[in-house]
Design an enzyme around this catalytic site. Structure first.
Site, PDB file in Angstrom:
ATOM      1  CG  ASP A 210      -2.043   1.014   1.128  1.00 21.46           C
ATOM      2  OD1 ASP A 210      -2.470   1.340  -0.005  1.00 21.46           O
ATOM      3  OD2 ASP A 210      -2.512   1.496   2.174  1.00 21.46           O
TER       4      ASP A 210
ATOM      5  CG  ASP B 284       0.018   1.688   7.495  1.00 20.91           C
ATOM      6  OD1 ASP B 284       0.021   0.568   8.060  1.00 20.91           O
ATOM      7  OD2 ASP B 284      -1.008   2.242   7.082  1.00 20.91           O
TER       8      ASP B 284
END
Length: 333
Positions: free
Chosen positions: A212, A229
Site C-alpha cells: 500500500d 505503515d
C-alpha cells in the site's frame, strides 16, 4: 449498529492504560488521533520522553501470527538500515493486548509528504522501495497468503455485485439495481482485458512487497524518505509499490524513469511488469469501493465518507471505469 462496533470502546482511558501497560512508562495524557480508518492510530504524549505512536489493530482482520510477520519484516528492514517506522520492543515484545485490543508502539517520525511532481523526490522514493524490496525478497511470507492479481480483482467485483442479503451490507453501500447490468458489462470487459495482459506479460516474479505504498505512507524527514505503515504487507509484484507514484499521464515516462533508476540502484526491476499497470489500477479502484462497503458498519466510515453509496458516487465510479477502459485500449492498441 454503529455504537456496537468494537472501536467504540476505544475511549481515552483505554488508550492511556493500553500505552502505559505496554510500555511500562507514564503518559502525559495527551492524545492526538492520526488519519487512519482501517486501524486506529494515536499520537500519545509521554511523561519522560518524546511522544509515541500507538496503533490499535482492527479486530478480527489479522491473526497475531500475521501481525508478528509484519513486525518481523519491519525489524529486519530496520536492522538492515532501511528507514522505516518499526515497532518498539518492550520486555522482548512488539505486540501487546489490552482490553480486547491489540496494539503496537512506534517512535514518532517527523517530516513532510514528498512532492508528487518533484523528480528528486521520485528518485529517492524509487531508492527506498528498491532497498525495501531487496531486503524483503529474502523474507517470503508464510502467514499471509496473498491472492493473485486476477483473484483479487474477481473477489472485489463479486462483493460489489452481491445483494445486501448475500453479504449483510447496508442499503446505503449497495450498488443500485438500475446500474447493475451496466456494471456487470464493464467488469466483464475489464476482467478479460486484465487476463489478457497477464497472459501476455510472461512469468513475472512475485515477492514480499509493502502492498500500500502510496504517498501518504511516506515522509520526507531531515535524513531522507521514511516508509510507514506495513499493515498491508503481502506477496505481489514489485511494480505494485511503484506505479502509485505516477501522477499526470503526460509525465509518466519521466516519472517512471526516475523511480526505476532509483529502484535499480538497490534491486533489479522487471520492466515487463509495467504492462500490468492498468490491471493494478482496476484492482485498486474496485478494492477501494469494496473496502468502503465492507467497513460501512464502522461509525468512522459514514462520517468520513458521507458521499459513498449515493447515486452520484456510483455514476462517478462508472465513469472512472469507462475512462480506465478507454485509456487501457489506447495504451495497448
Amino acid at each position: 449498529m454503529h455504537s456496537e462496533h468494537p472501536f467504540s470502546q476505544l475511549i481515552p482511558d483505554v488508550i492511556i492504560d493500553a500505552v502505559e501497560s505496554s510500555s511500562d512508562q507514564y503518559t502525559n495524557y495527551q492524545i492526538y488521533p492520526l488519519n487512519s480508518y482501517e486501524n486506529r492510530v494515536y499520537q500519545v504524549g509521554m511523561e519522560d520522553g518524546p511522544a509515541l505512536i500507538a496503533k490499535f489493530y482492527r479486530p478480527d482482520r489479522w491473526s497475531n501470527k500475521q501481525i508478528l510477520e509484519e513486525h518481523t519484516a519491519l525489524s529486519l528492514l530496520e536492522k538492515k538500515g532501511v528507514p522505516v517506522a518499526a515497532p518498539l520492543a518492550f520486555n522482548g515484545q512488539t505486540l501487546f493486548e489490552h482490553a480486547n485490543f491489540r496494539l503496537s508502539l512506534t517512535n514518532k517520525v517527523i517530516g513532510n509528504a514528498p512532492e508528487a511532481e518533484d523528480l528528486d523526490d521520485l528518485f529517492q522514493i524509487g531508492e527506498l522501495i528498491g532497498e525495501t524490496h531487496s531486503v524483503l525478497t529474502k523474507l517470503p511470507l508464510i502467514g499471509r497468503q496473498s491472492p493473485s492479481l486476477i483473484e483479487s480483482i474477481e473477489s472485489q467485483i463479486k462483493w460489489l455485485l452481491a445483494s445486501p442479503s448475500d453479504v449483510s451490507k447496508t442499503q446505503t453501500s449497495t450498488l443500485p439495481h438500475a446500474l447493475q447490468k451496466e456494471f456487470i458489462t464493464l467488469f466483464d470487459s475489464l476482467m478479460q482485458m486484465s487476463k489478457d495482459v497477464m497472459s501476455q506479460s510472461g512469468s513475472i516474479q512475485r515477492q514480499t512487497i509493502h502492498g500500500d505504498c502510496h504517498a501518504s505512507n511516506l515522509l520526507k524527514s531531515i535524513t531522507g524518505m521514511v516508509l510507514l505503515d506495513f499493515d498491508d504487507i503481502q506477496t505481489g509484484y514489485p511494480c505494485q509499490d511503484i506505479w502509485l507514484h505516477l501522477t499526470a499521464k503526460e509525465h509518466h515516462q519521466q516519472q517512471l524513469s526516475e523511480l526505476i533508476e532509483g529502484y535499480e540502484s538497490h534491486h533489479p526491476f522487471d520492466r515487463r511488469s509495467l504492462a500490468l499497470i492498468d490491471a493494478f489500477k482496476l484492482e485498486r479502484t474496485v478494492r477501494y469501493a469494496a473496502w468502503l462497503s465492507q467497513r460501512w458498519n464502522d461509525p468512522a466510515f459514514p462520517k468520513a465518507f458521507p458521499w459513498f453509496g449515493t447515486q452520484d458516487y456510483w455514476l462517478g465510479l462508472r465513469k472512472e471505469l469507462i475512462d480506465l477502459k478507454a485509456q487501457w485500449r489506447n495504451d495497448t492498441e
